[in-house]
Scaffold this active site. Structure first.
Site, PDB file in Angstrom:
ATOM      1  N   THR A 190       0.857  -1.184   0.000  1.00  0.00           N
ATOM      2  CA  THR A 190       0.000   0.000   0.000  1.00  0.00           C
ATOM      3  C   THR A 190       0.891   1.231   0.000  1.00  0.00           C
ATOM      4  OG1 THR A 190      -1.828  -1.075   1.148  1.00  0.00           O
ATOM      5  CG2 THR A 190      -1.749   1.315   1.255  1.00  0.00           C
TER       6      THR A 190
ATOM      7  N   PHE B 220       1.270   5.211   0.618  1.00  0.00           N
ATOM      8  CA  PHE B 220       0.697   6.266   1.450  1.00  0.00           C
ATOM      9  C   PHE B 220       1.257   7.615   1.033  1.00  0.00           C
ATOM     10  CE2 PHE B 220       0.278   2.432   3.883  1.00  0.00           C
ATOM     11  CZ  PHE B 220      -0.896   2.577   4.598  1.00  0.00           C
TER      12      PHE B 220
END
Length: 385
Positions: A285, A287
């Site tokens: 992921t 960010f």
């Protein structure tokens, strides 16, 4: 000599003529640029360029080649604009460029000992990203909703927010993109976290005891192959993975399990029944670090921007030509529908570069003139492992 070699010789001869004609054309467009400079005229004349493309495509009777001729002349004219912008120093008449100048004037230095907010409970992957970017001693706190995080920045209750923007398995986080368009904030950094989901439950609970599984909707999606083995389990979406672990702990439900990180499982005293359970082992992921004001940190090499385009043929291709002509590597292109404007879209782009580098003002002018509502979201250092 083979027939192929003969064809190639013919192409080389034609190319030699084309290059000479191109150089001849550029000598004339140089004079056009000098005239525009003397008269105070803008480089881009959209109406004139449309007329040129229409005239050139009319020279071919073959409908199949009209689009190719149009693409050729869009590239040629983009190169001409790049040439002319070295002569014509345009001002802040473009609203998108003027907005960028205002952001530059209002920029700040990075905050020391910052207050950081993220969406989720302690133990969330977002908290892990905050620790990774700012260090172990960071003052980080979780908030229930993405909008709460943006509001904390707007109210001055935090110096930075860290928010997930995309996952390598399930794609973009659409709520975050929409909020980035809504709030006039700046991106100042990025971080990446490897996602390894675990199935966690109260101590001494076994797989045979499980009836319900809690997790964020993306956690459930990323583990769907594992969950397919237990189709009788009820899957319940929650606000975040760490929150699902907290819920299992606080309810004391011995028929419930959470899909969460090992960090969250340890934090809430849960046993790990299986790990990792996400089907994509290369699951990451990304960010973004969000600031209420622009920051231009050292070693910045990535630029993010957002704009909208008129709903007409070729408008996106025209924008993409700008990046190609200026040698900018377009790394990300994301579209989101614009509320209350049917079938119109807002585009988020990320491309390589330092926005203060020579020639970049010309790029911003072109993007501003070819699009609507251009806003530079930030210029930051891309994540490097």
């Amino acid at each position: 000599m083979s027939q192929l070699d003969q064809y190639r010789q013919q192409i080389d001869a034609i190319d030699a003529e084309l290059v000479q004609l191109f150089l001849k054309r550029m000598a004339v467009t140089q004079k056009v640029g000098e005239y525009k400079k003397e008269q105070g005229l803008p480089v881009l004349d959209s109406q004139r360029e449309k007329q040129v493309i229409a005239a050139k495509t009319a020279l071919t009777p073959d409908p199949a080649t009209k689009a190719d001729v149009a693409a050729l002349y869009e590239s040629i004219m983009a190169i001409s604009r790049k040439q002319q912008r070295k002569l014509v120093q345009e001002g802040a008449e473009d609203e998108g460029f003027a907005r960028w100048l205002r952001a530059r004037q209002n920029q700040r230095m990075p905050v020391t000992a910052p207050r950081v907010v993220y969406q989720g409970e302690p133990g969330a992957y977002s908290e892990e990203a905050a620790v990774g970017f700012f260090g172990e001693t960071v003052q980080a706190r979780g908030l229930p909703w993405f909008n709460d995080v943006f509001q904390a920045l707007a109210n001055g209750d935090a110096d930075y927010a860290i928010l997930p923007i995309e996952n390598s398995s399930t794609g973009s986080i659409r709520q975050v993109y929409d909020l980035l368009a809504q709030y006039d904030f700046s991106l100042v950094g990025e971080w990446q976290v490897k996602v390894e989901h675990c199935l966690a439950a109260l101590p001494e609970v076994t797989l045979d005891d499980i009836q319900t599984v809690y997790s964020h909707e993306q956690g459930l999606q990323q583990c769907d192959r594992f969950l397919d083995q237990y189709r009788a389990w009820i899957k319940v979406p929650t606000l975040d993975t760490a929150g699902s672990a907290k819920q299992v702990k606080e309810t004391g439900n011995r028929t419930a399990a959470a899909i969460c990180s090992q960090r969250a499982a340890r934090l809430y005293g849960l046993d790990i029944l299986a790990c990792p359970i996400n089907h994509n082992t290369a699951n990451f992921t990304r960010f973004m670090v969000v600031s209420p004001r622009l920051e231009l940190r050292e070693s910045r090499d990535k630029i993010a921007a957002v704009f909208s385009l008129p709903h007409q043929s070729g408008s996106l291709h025209e924008i993409l030509t700008v990046f190609a002509v200026h040698g900018l590597n377009l790394q990300k292109l994301e579209s989101r529908p614009i509320p209350d404007r049917g079938w119109e879209y807002r585009f988020f782009v990320e491309f390589t570069g330092d926005i203060t580098a020579p020639g970049m003002d010309g790029v911003l002018h072109e993007l501003s003139q070819l699009s609507a509502d251009l806003r530079i979201l930030g210029n930051f250092k891309g994540y490097v492992e």
